[in-house]
Design a protein around this motif. Structure first.
Motif, short mmCIF file in Angstrom:
data_model
loop_
_atom_site.label_atom_id
_atom_site.label_comp_id
_atom_site.label_asym_id
_atom_site.label_seq_id
_atom_site.Cartn_x
_atom_site.Cartn_y
_atom_site.Cartn_z
N GLU A 133 76.02 94.90 118.30
CA GLU A 133 76.92 94.29 117.32
C GLU A 133 78.04 93.53 118.02
OE1 GLU A 133 76.51 97.51 113.63
OE2 GLU A 133 78.11 97.74 115.10
N ALA A 134 78.56 94.14 119.10
CA ALA A 134 79.69 93.53 119.81
C ALA A 134 79.27 92.26 120.55
CB ALA A 134 80.28 94.53 120.80
N THR A 135 77.97 92.08 120.72
CA THR A 135 77.52 90.88 121.43
C THR A 135 76.78 89.94 120.48
OG1 THR A 135 75.62 92.18 122.21
CG2 THR A 135 77.45 91.91 123.73
N GLY A 136 77.11 90.05 119.21
CA GLY A 136 76.68 89.02 118.26
C GLY A 136 75.34 89.20 117.59
N TRP A 137 74.62 90.25 117.92
CA TRP A 137 73.31 90.45 117.31
C TRP A 137 73.47 90.89 115.85
CZ3 TRP A 137 68.32 90.57 119.83
CH2 TRP A 137 68.36 90.32 121.20
N THR A 138 72.46 90.57 115.04
CA THR A 138 72.35 91.18 113.73
C THR A 138 71.57 92.47 113.95
OG1 THR A 138 72.28 89.05 112.64
CG2 THR A 138 71.39 90.94 111.41
N VAL A 139 72.15 93.58 113.55
CA VAL A 139 71.55 94.88 113.87
C VAL A 139 71.06 95.60 112.63
CG1 VAL A 139 71.90 97.09 115.04
CG2 VAL A 139 73.15 95.06 115.82
N LYS A 185 99.12 85.73 131.92
CA LYS A 185 98.91 84.53 131.11
C LYS A 185 97.43 84.40 130.75
CE LYS A 185 99.84 79.58 130.87
NZ LYS A 185 98.52 79.28 130.27
N ASN A 186 96.59 84.65 131.74
CA ASN A 186 95.15 84.61 131.54
C ASN A 186 94.75 85.57 130.41
OD1 ASN A 186 92.39 84.55 131.79
ND2 ASN A 186 92.37 84.77 134.01
N LEU A 187 95.30 86.77 130.47
CA LEU A 187 94.97 87.77 129.44
C LEU A 187 95.42 87.31 128.06
CD1 LEU A 187 93.90 90.64 128.76
CD2 LEU A 187 96.24 91.46 129.08
N GLN A 188 96.67 86.86 127.96
CA GLN A 188 97.18 86.46 126.64
C GLN A 188 96.45 85.23 126.11
OE1 GLN A 188 98.60 88.71 125.19
NE2 GLN A 188 99.30 89.91 126.95
N ASP A 189 96.05 84.33 127.00
CA ASP A 189 95.30 83.14 126.56
C ASP A 189 93.95 83.52 125.97
OD1 ASP A 189 97.35 81.56 127.36
OD2 ASP A 189 96.39 80.83 129.20
N ASN A 190 93.36 84.57 126.52
CA ASN A 190 92.02 84.97 126.06
C ASN A 190 92.05 86.04 124.99
OD1 ASN A 190 90.06 83.46 127.77
ND2 ASN A 190 91.30 84.38 129.39
N TRP A 191 93.24 86.52 124.69
CA TRP A 191 93.33 87.66 123.77
C TRP A 191 93.02 87.27 122.33
CZ3 TRP A 191 93.28 92.58 124.86
CH2 TRP A 191 93.46 93.47 123.80
N SER A 192 92.32 88.18 121.66
CA SER A 192 92.08 88.05 120.22
C SER A 192 91.71 89.43 119.72
CB SER A 192 90.93 87.07 119.95
OG SER A 192 89.70 87.75 120.04
N PRO A 193 91.67 89.62 118.41
CA PRO A 193 91.26 90.93 117.90
C PRO A 193 89.84 91.30 118.33
CG PRO A 193 92.30 89.65 116.17
CD PRO A 193 92.11 88.72 117.33
N HIS A 194 89.08 90.30 118.76
CA HIS A 194 87.70 90.55 119.19
C HIS A 194 87.56 90.48 120.70
CE1 HIS A 194 86.18 90.70 115.13
NE2 HIS A 194 86.91 89.63 114.85
N TYR A 195 88.68 90.65 121.40
CA TYR A 195 88.65 90.58 122.85
C TYR A 195 87.58 91.52 123.40
CZ TYR A 195 90.18 90.75 127.71
OH TYR A 195 90.24 90.69 129.07
N GLY A 196 86.74 91.00 124.29
CA GLY A 196 85.68 91.82 124.88
C GLY A 196 84.32 91.54 124.27
N GLU A 197 84.35 91.08 123.02
CA GLU A 197 83.07 90.81 122.36
C GLU A 197 82.58 89.41 122.73
OE1 GLU A 197 83.60 91.53 118.18
OE2 GLU A 197 84.50 93.49 118.53
N ASN A 198 81.31 89.15 122.49
CA ASN A 198 80.79 87.81 122.74
C ASN A 198 79.66 87.51 121.75
OD1 ASN A 198 78.09 88.56 123.86
ND2 ASN A 198 79.33 89.51 125.46
N GLN A 199 79.09 86.34 121.89
CA GLN A 199 78.06 85.89 120.93
C GLN A 199 76.71 85.69 121.63
OE1 GLN A 199 78.20 85.62 117.55
NE2 GLN A 199 80.14 86.69 117.80
N ASP A 200 76.47 86.47 122.68
CA ASP A 200 75.21 86.33 123.42
C ASP A 200 73.98 86.50 122.53
OD1 ASP A 200 76.76 86.00 125.63
OD2 ASP A 200 76.29 87.93 126.57
N GLY A 201 74.13 87.32 121.50
CA GLY A 201 72.96 87.60 120.65
C GLY A 201 73.01 86.87 119.32
N ALA A 202 73.87 85.87 119.22
CA ALA A 202 74.04 85.16 117.95
C ALA A 202 72.71 84.62 117.44
CB ALA A 202 75.04 84.03 118.12
N GLY A 203 72.47 84.84 116.16
CA GLY A 203 71.25 84.32 115.54
C GLY A 203 70.02 85.19 115.78
#
Length: 560
Positions: free
Chosen positions: A139-145, A86-104
């Motif tokens: 890229e996977a962590t939200g940075w502009t590269v 359930k935990n997995l399906q709740d968190n699942w998305s096409p971007h599963y694993g990625e994050n926005q740590d480097g956003a902006g």
RNA sequence: GGACCCGUAGCUCAGCUGGAUAGAGCGUUGGCUUGCGGAGCCAAAGGUCGCAAGUUCGAAUCUUGCCGGGUUCACCA
């Protein structure tokens, strides 16, 4: 789950904690934490007592069928497979694993930056692989590269090559052998320069310098040579990069920055950052940074060198892109130089985080069994040869099966690249054909195979429609699901530490978990509800294989 | 001599933000055997984590010293 635990601890003990759940040996449980032991000192309590208090709270929660305390105060948790699913399906998305740590934020990644005077050798294999993987992680962590191939199209190699060309080569030979003639001439000239130096002469060395100055002064003959040599070399570099499936946004080589370098040095002198010596050379003293050697930014004859163009590059990037971080994918040999360069940049007032993404050497075994860095002197392996051999080996493996040429190339690249990520990037790696082209065990093809296999199963299987899978217990899938749940944390850690090999290790573990799963479970023979649930899970696995491998620059073949 | 890195199983390497019996691949030995794709799975043998102190309830992991190896130290890149 970790945040929930931290909140629980805050409620009970009124302290902020960072809870880390680890995966202990199966006999202890599914997850474990040593938080009670860490809290023992600040709370002034017995760790087991703290653990008991926390455990009592956790036992009220249905998600944890078993909460035990072991040893000095480990809290071991067992969770239901269903809650994990359930935990997995709740968190699942096409971007599963990625994050926005480097956003902006913007990062410039520089790779593979080959020396243009010689054919592309495996000396530039790691800058390409590691640089590309770091780009993907950012890229996977939200940075502009922004990526840049900082070509070595200027400086001493150019002078060396012109002198050598006039002495050892001809138009016909250059036309015929192209970049390989460039390399032959370059190596022969380097050798002649070394012999000359041993005799105490500087005839050739002076000629090299003369050609450099000529180029800086836009002498037509020098410019013509430079163009010809760079054109031949660049075409070769593009061919190799195409085969490696790596690209960059920009190709701003040293030549592009040479003129800007002169201006930058002038500014340094005026600003008092750099000092001009009596012989005409210009240095940036770095005593305050603990260096006993200054950084030379202009030769005594007035010519630019590496540091000149590198400082100009830093300034140009500041003006053009205002990056938050710049990552240089360059070998460990240049650690000292980069520490000097970064110190000089700091002295210039540059605030950007400058990172030298260094990696160990590629070694070979000598006849006496000792290891030594591979060098052109001892016969370096060229990228073209490496790729050709790898493709031959891949072709031989799939002989008799209908495997497309493109797939063979993917397997060859998978093997080569994965072997680079098998160890930490700082580790010196041993070049060995069997090692670099491993097909079994901890290898790229092992993971590609697992990936192809899961895709084949998904392709062939008849999926029951409209099955309500909410009642399924997922007991036989528990280990696979737990492994999938680790992925986001692995990506975050790999990106934080710029360590792509953590992804490689993870993918191997996932593939192994999946192979174990197949041993005990037949998906095709499952009852409709089980089958539907299992297919959904395998789709998740397939996605993570593709995603993780793509972070490493490795593709999944159709067949193999 | 200075700086940085490394030393873990026969070999190649993980593990290092301190945690339970130190893991994997290759190689060796044995088992599963035409499988929804076996490039697989299970098991065994194999380790004073270079050495010595220190910090800690607890050290492969942190600190210091020593030993061994590698890379590097202004007119190369």
């Amino acid at each position: 789950m970790e945040a929930k635990l931290a909140q629980l601890i805050k409620d009970v003990f009124d302290v902020e904690t960072h809870v880390v759940l680890t995966r202990p040996d199966a006999q202890f449980g599914d997850y474990a934490t040593n938080v009670a032991m860490q809290l023992a000192k600040p709370l002034g309590k017995n760790p087991r007592e703290i653990a008991e208090t926390i455990a009592a709270k956790l036992r009220d929660n249905d998600d944890f069928p078993e909460v035990t305390i072991a040893g000095p105060g480990f809290i071991n948790l067992r969770v239901t497979a269903k809650s994990l699913a359930k935990n997995l399906q709740d968190n699942w998305s096409p971007h599963y694993g990625e994050n926005q740590d480097g956003a902006g934020k913007t990062v410039i990644v520089e790779y593979p930056s080959p020396n243009m005077a010689k054919p592309y050798s495996i000396g530039h294999l790691r800058p390409g692989n590691q640089g590309w993987a770091v780009k993907r992680l950012m890229e996977a962590t939200g940075w502009t590269v922004i990526t840049d191939n900082h070509l070595g199209d200027y400086g001493a190699p150019f002078g060396t090559w012109v002198v050598g060309f006039l002495q050892f080569s001809s138009d016909e030979q250059l036309t015929k052998d192209g970049v390989y003639e460039l390399g032959r001439v370059y190596i022969a000239t380097k050798k002649a320069l070394k012999e000359e130096k041993e005799r105490g002469e500087t005839v050739l060395a002076d000629q090299v310098q003369t050609w450099l100055i000529k180029l800086e002064q836009n002498d037509p003959e020098a410019v013509a040579y430079s163009r010809r040599f760079n054109q031949i070399s660049l075409q070769h570099i593009h061919e190799i990069m195409d085969r490696l499936h790596i690209t960059t946004d920009h190709e701003l080589g040293e030549a592009f920055f040479a003129a800007k370098g002169k201006a930058a040095v002038q500014k340094l002198v005026e600003g008092g950052v750099a000092v001009k010596n009596d012989d005409g050379s210009i240095i940036v003293p770095l005593d305050e940074f603990g260096f006993d050697v200054p950084l030379l930014v202009q030769k005594s004859n007035g010519a630019a060198l590496y540091a000149t163009t590198d400082l100009a590059t830093i300034l140009y990037r500041e003006e053009t892109w205002q990056p938050d971080r710049v990552i240089y994918a360059v070998g460990s040999e240049q650690q000292f130089y980069f520490s000097q360069l970064f110190a000089a940049a700091k002295k210039l007032g540059i605030q950007t985080e400058l990172v030298h993404l260094w990696f160990g050497t590629i070694d070979q075994v000598n006849d006496d069994g000792t290891r030594e860095k591979m060098s052109s002197r001892k016969g370096v392996v060229l990228m073209e040869e490496l790729l050709n051999t790898a493709e031959q080996k891949a072709r031989a493996i799939v002989a008799g099966r209908e495997v497309a040429d493109a797939d063979i190339k993917k397997i060859a690249l998978g093997a080569i690249k994965f072997s680079d990520f098998a160890a930490d990037r700082r580790t010196n790696i041993l070049f060995d054909w069997d090692n670099i082209f491993a097909l079994t065990g901890f290898s790229g093809p092992y993971i590609q195979y697992a990936s192809v296999r899961v895709n084949k199963i998904l392709h062939d299987i008849q999926v029951p429609q409209n099955s309500d899978i909410s009642g399924y217990d997922y007991e036989s899938e528990k280990a696979v699901i737990a492994k999938l749940l680790e992925y986001p944390a692995v990506v975050r850690l790999a990106a934080r530490d710029l360590e792509p090999h953590k992804i490689a290790t993870y993918l191997y573990e996932l593939a192994r978990e999946l192979n174990r799963y197949y041993e005990t479970t037949r998906i095709a023979e499952s009852a409709p509800v089980e089958k539907a649930a299992r297919v959904q899970l395998l789709q998740n696995v397939s996605h993570i294989f593709s995603h993780g491998l793509s972070l490493l620059g490795i593709e999944v073949p159709e067949k193999m």
